[in-house]
Design a protein around this motif. Structure first.
Motif, PDB file in Angstrom:
ATOM      1  N   LYS A 157     -10.646  -1.447  11.046  1.00  0.00           N
ATOM      2  CA  LYS A 157     -12.008  -1.006  11.331  1.00  0.00           C
ATOM      3  C   LYS A 157     -12.114   0.501  11.475  1.00  0.00           C
ATOM      4  CE  LYS A 157     -13.860  -5.207  13.470  1.00  0.00           C
ATOM      5  NZ  LYS A 157     -14.345  -5.821  14.735  1.00  0.00           N
ATOM      6  N   THR A 158     -11.021   1.156  11.851  1.00  0.00           N
ATOM      7  CA  THR A 158     -11.040   2.618  11.976  1.00  0.00           C
ATOM      8  C   THR A 158     -10.977   3.309  10.622  1.00  0.00           C
ATOM      9  OG1 THR A 158      -8.622   2.911  12.106  1.00  0.00           O
ATOM     10  CG2 THR A 158      -9.799   2.396  14.166  1.00  0.00           C
ATOM     11  N   GLY A 159     -10.733   2.533   9.566  1.00  0.00           N
ATOM     12  CA  GLY A 159     -10.593   3.111   8.239  1.00  0.00           C
ATOM     13  C   GLY A 159      -9.158   3.373   7.846  1.00  0.00           C
ATOM     14  N   ALA A 160      -8.226   3.060   8.751  1.00  0.00           N
ATOM     15  CA  ALA A 160      -6.799   3.210   8.460  1.00  0.00           C
ATOM     16  C   ALA A 160      -6.255   1.886   7.927  1.00  0.00           C
ATOM     17  CB  ALA A 160      -6.042   3.634   9.715  1.00  0.00           C
ATOM     18  N   TRP A 161      -5.015   1.916   7.440  1.00  0.00           N
ATOM     19  CA  TRP A 161      -4.378   0.691   6.963  1.00  0.00           C
ATOM     20  C   TRP A 161      -3.091   0.486   7.747  1.00  0.00           C
ATOM     21  CZ3 TRP A 161      -6.022  -3.437   4.995  1.00  0.00           C
ATOM     22  CH2 TRP A 161      -5.170  -4.373   4.398  1.00  0.00           C
ATOM     23  N   PRO A 162      -2.914  -0.678   8.372  1.00  0.00           N
ATOM     24  CA  PRO A 162      -1.811  -0.875   9.312  1.00  0.00           C
ATOM     25  C   PRO A 162      -0.492  -1.334   8.701  1.00  0.00           C
ATOM     26  CG  PRO A 162      -3.233  -2.787   9.351  1.00  0.00           C
ATOM     27  CD  PRO A 162      -3.856  -1.812   8.383  1.00  0.00           C
ATOM     28  N   CYS A 163      -0.439  -1.412   7.364  1.00  0.00           N
ATOM     29  CA  CYS A 163       0.754  -1.954   6.715  1.00  0.00           C
ATOM     30  C   CYS A 163       1.412  -0.919   5.810  1.00  0.00           C
ATOM     31  CB  CYS A 163       0.401  -3.179   5.867  1.00  0.00           C
ATOM     32  SG  CYS A 163      -0.149  -4.607   6.829  1.00  0.00           S
ATOM     33  N   ASP A 164       2.710  -1.052   5.644  1.00  0.00           N
ATOM     34  CA  ASP A 164       3.410  -0.294   4.624  1.00  0.00           C
ATOM     35  C   ASP A 164       3.063  -0.892   3.264  1.00  0.00           C
ATOM     36  OD1 ASP A 164       4.753   1.444   6.402  1.00  0.00           O
ATOM     37  OD2 ASP A 164       6.219  -0.133   6.847  1.00  0.00           O
ATOM     38  N   LEU A 165       3.395  -0.164   2.202  1.00  0.00           N
ATOM     39  CA  LEU A 165       3.112  -0.654   0.855  1.00  0.00           C
ATOM     40  C   LEU A 165       4.112  -1.739   0.457  1.00  0.00           C
ATOM     41  CD1 LEU A 165       2.384   2.700  -1.005  1.00  0.00           C
ATOM     42  CD2 LEU A 165       0.716   0.987  -0.258  1.00  0.00           C
ATOM     43  N   PRO A 166       3.682  -2.709  -0.335  1.00  0.00           N
ATOM     44  CA  PRO A 166       4.633  -3.696  -0.870  1.00  0.00           C
ATOM     45  C   PRO A 166       5.547  -3.022  -1.875  1.00  0.00           C
ATOM     46  CG  PRO A 166       2.487  -3.972  -1.881  1.00  0.00           C
ATOM     47  CD  PRO A 166       2.315  -2.939  -0.809  1.00  0.00           C
ATOM     48  N   PRO A 167       6.626  -3.678  -2.275  1.00  0.00           N
ATOM     49  CA  PRO A 167       7.518  -3.088  -3.279  1.00  0.00           C
ATOM     50  C   PRO A 167       6.741  -2.660  -4.515  1.00  0.00           C
ATOM     51  CG  PRO A 167       8.498  -5.061  -2.348  1.00  0.00           C
ATOM     52  CD  PRO A 167       7.089  -4.993  -1.820  1.00  0.00           C
ATOM     53  N   SER A 168       7.051  -1.477  -5.022  1.00  0.00           N
ATOM     54  CA  SER A 168       6.268  -0.888  -6.108  1.00  0.00           C
ATOM     55  C   SER A 168       6.260  -1.738  -7.376  1.00  0.00           C
ATOM     56  CB  SER A 168       6.783   0.518  -6.428  1.00  0.00           C
ATOM     57  OG  SER A 168       8.159   0.469  -6.806  1.00  0.00           O
ATOM     58  N   ASN A 169       7.326  -2.507  -7.607  1.00  0.00           N
ATOM     59  CA  ASN A 169       7.370  -3.316  -8.822  1.00  0.00           C
ATOM     60  C   ASN A 169       6.446  -4.535  -8.751  1.00  0.00           C
ATOM     61  OD1 ASN A 169       9.359  -3.959  -6.846  1.00  0.00           O
ATOM     62  ND2 ASN A 169      10.324  -5.387  -8.263  1.00  0.00           N
ATOM     63  N   TYR A 170       5.766  -4.724  -7.624  1.00  0.00           N
ATOM     64  CA  TYR A 170       4.787  -5.807  -7.504  1.00  0.00           C
ATOM     65  C   TYR A 170       3.353  -5.277  -7.445  1.00  0.00           C
ATOM     66  CZ  TYR A 170       8.657  -8.974  -6.504  1.00  0.00           C
ATOM     67  OH  TYR A 170       9.808  -9.715  -6.582  1.00  0.00           O
ATOM     68  N   ALA A 171       3.179  -3.997  -7.735  1.00  0.00           N
ATOM     69  CA  ALA A 171       1.849  -3.376  -7.609  1.00  0.00           C
ATOM     70  C   ALA A 171       0.808  -4.058  -8.493  1.00  0.00           C
ATOM     71  CB  ALA A 171       1.947  -1.886  -7.961  1.00  0.00           C
ATOM     72  N   ALA A 172       1.227  -4.628  -9.612  1.00  0.00           N
ATOM     73  CA  ALA A 172       0.278  -5.247 -10.543  1.00  0.00           C
ATOM     74  C   ALA A 172      -0.426  -6.470  -9.951  1.00  0.00           C
ATOM     75  CB  ALA A 172       1.001  -5.647 -11.833  1.00  0.00           C
ATOM     76  N   TYR A 173       0.092  -7.001  -8.848  1.00  0.00           N
ATOM     77  CA  TYR A 173      -0.505  -8.197  -8.254  1.00  0.00           C
ATOM     78  C   TYR A 173      -1.566  -7.863  -7.208  1.00  0.00           C
ATOM     79  CZ  TYR A 173       3.285 -10.400 -10.727  1.00  0.00           C
ATOM     80  OH  TYR A 173       4.140 -10.811 -11.725  1.00  0.00           O
ATOM     81  N   TYR A 174      -1.847  -6.579  -7.055  1.00  0.00           N
ATOM     82  CA  TYR A 174      -2.868  -6.130  -6.085  1.00  0.00           C
ATOM     83  C   TYR A 174      -3.928  -5.304  -6.807  1.00  0.00           C
ATOM     84  CZ  TYR A 174       0.683  -7.334  -2.595  1.00  0.00           C
ATOM     85  OH  TYR A 174       1.617  -7.993  -1.834  1.00  0.00           O
ATOM     86  N   THR A 175      -5.169  -5.452  -6.351  1.00  0.00           N
ATOM     87  CA  THR A 175      -6.239  -4.601  -6.887  1.00  0.00           C
ATOM     88  C   THR A 175      -6.781  -3.728  -5.784  1.00  0.00           C
ATOM     89  OG1 THR A 175      -7.899  -6.324  -6.415  1.00  0.00           O
ATOM     90  CG2 THR A 175      -6.903  -6.308  -8.603  1.00  0.00           C
TER      91      THR A 175
END
Length: 202
Positions: A184-202
Motif C-alpha cells: 500500500k505504501t507503493g513499495a514491493w516487499p519481495c526480492d525478484l524471482p530468478p531472472s530466467n523465469y521472468a517470462a512468466y510474469y507481466t
C-alpha cells in the motif's frame, strides 16, 4: 484485510516428478516433470483453505522417477488423471484476476506454462521480512519457514501439495498485514524471482 481482497486470494502448490537429468554447470540435476510444461499434481485453495482444485495430471512423457518415497505418488494415481492441457486451462481460469499465494511461485507458473501479473503474486520464498529475520539470502524451503515461524511440522509423511498449500496460506495470513501494508505504501516487499523465469510474469 478487507472481504473483497480476501475473495481475490488463491493459494497454489504443485508436485513434480522427474523425466530424466540435465547437466548444469557441470552438475547433473533431475528434470522436473513439467515443462513443456508438465506437472504431476496441482492443488489450489481459497483464502480459508477450501479446496478449489486438487488433481493429478496425466504424464506426457515417460517418468524416470516418481519420487514415491517423497511424494507417495505411483503410476496408479495417474492412470485416469486428466491431460495436462485440461488442467492448464482450469488453472488459468481459476487464477485469472486473482492474487496467487505460494512458495517459489515461479515454479508453479513455469511448470504449468502460465503467465501472471507480478503485482498479483505473494511469494513467501521471496518475502524480505522473513528472509531478513533468518539472515538468509538463499531460498528457504516452505516446511522450514512454517516450522520456524509457526512451530508446525509439515511433510512428515509425504510431500502432500494440499498440506503444503494450506501451510503456505497460513504462513501468509500470519504476515498478511505487513505484506499488504508495504504494498500500500507503493513499495514491493519481495526480492525478484530468478531472472530466467521472468517470462512468466507481466
Amino acid at each position: 484485510m478487507g472481504y473483497i481482497l480476501s475473495k481475490r486470494y488463491v493459494a497454489v502448490s504443485v508436485t513434480n516428478v522427474y523425466i530424466g537429468v540435465i547437466k548444469r554447470k557441470n552438475k547433473t540435476e533431475p528434470v522436473p516433470m513439467v515443462a513443456q510444461v508438465y506437472c504431476i499434481r496441482v492443488s489450489i485453495t481459497g483464502y480459508r483453505g477450501d479446496i478449489i482444485l486438487d488433481t493429478f495430471v496425466r504424464p506426457t512423457h515417460r517418468i524416470e522417477d516418481y519420487r514415491t518415497a517423497e511424494t507417495g505418488i505411483q503410476y496408479s494415481h495417474l492412470a485416469n488423471a486428466p491431460p495436462f492441457q485440461d488442467v492448464q486451462r482450469r488453472v488459468s481460469h481459476i487464477i485469472a484476476d486473482k492474487i496467487i499465494i505460494g512458495h517459489c511461485l515461479w515454479t508453479f507458473l513455469s511448470v504449468l506454462g502460465l503467465v501472471h501479473p507480478a503485482i498479483d503474486t505473494r511469494d513467501l520464498a521471496l518475502f524480505r521480512p522473513l528472509r531478513k529475520k533468518l539472515k538468509s539470502r538463499s531460498i528457504i524451503g516452505l516446511p522450514t519457514l512454517v516450522h520456524l515461524f509457526m512451530g508446525r511440522n509439515v511433510g512428515l509423511d509425504y510431500e502432500n501439495s494440499v498440506e503444503l498449500v494450506r501451510a503456505g496460506l497460513d504462513l501468509f495470513r500470519s504476515v498478511e498485514d505487513l505484506f499488504e501494508g508495504i504494498i500500500k505504501t507503493g513499495a514491493w516487499p519481495c526480492d525478484l524471482p530468478p531472472s530466467n523465469y521472468a517470462a512468466y510474469y507481466t
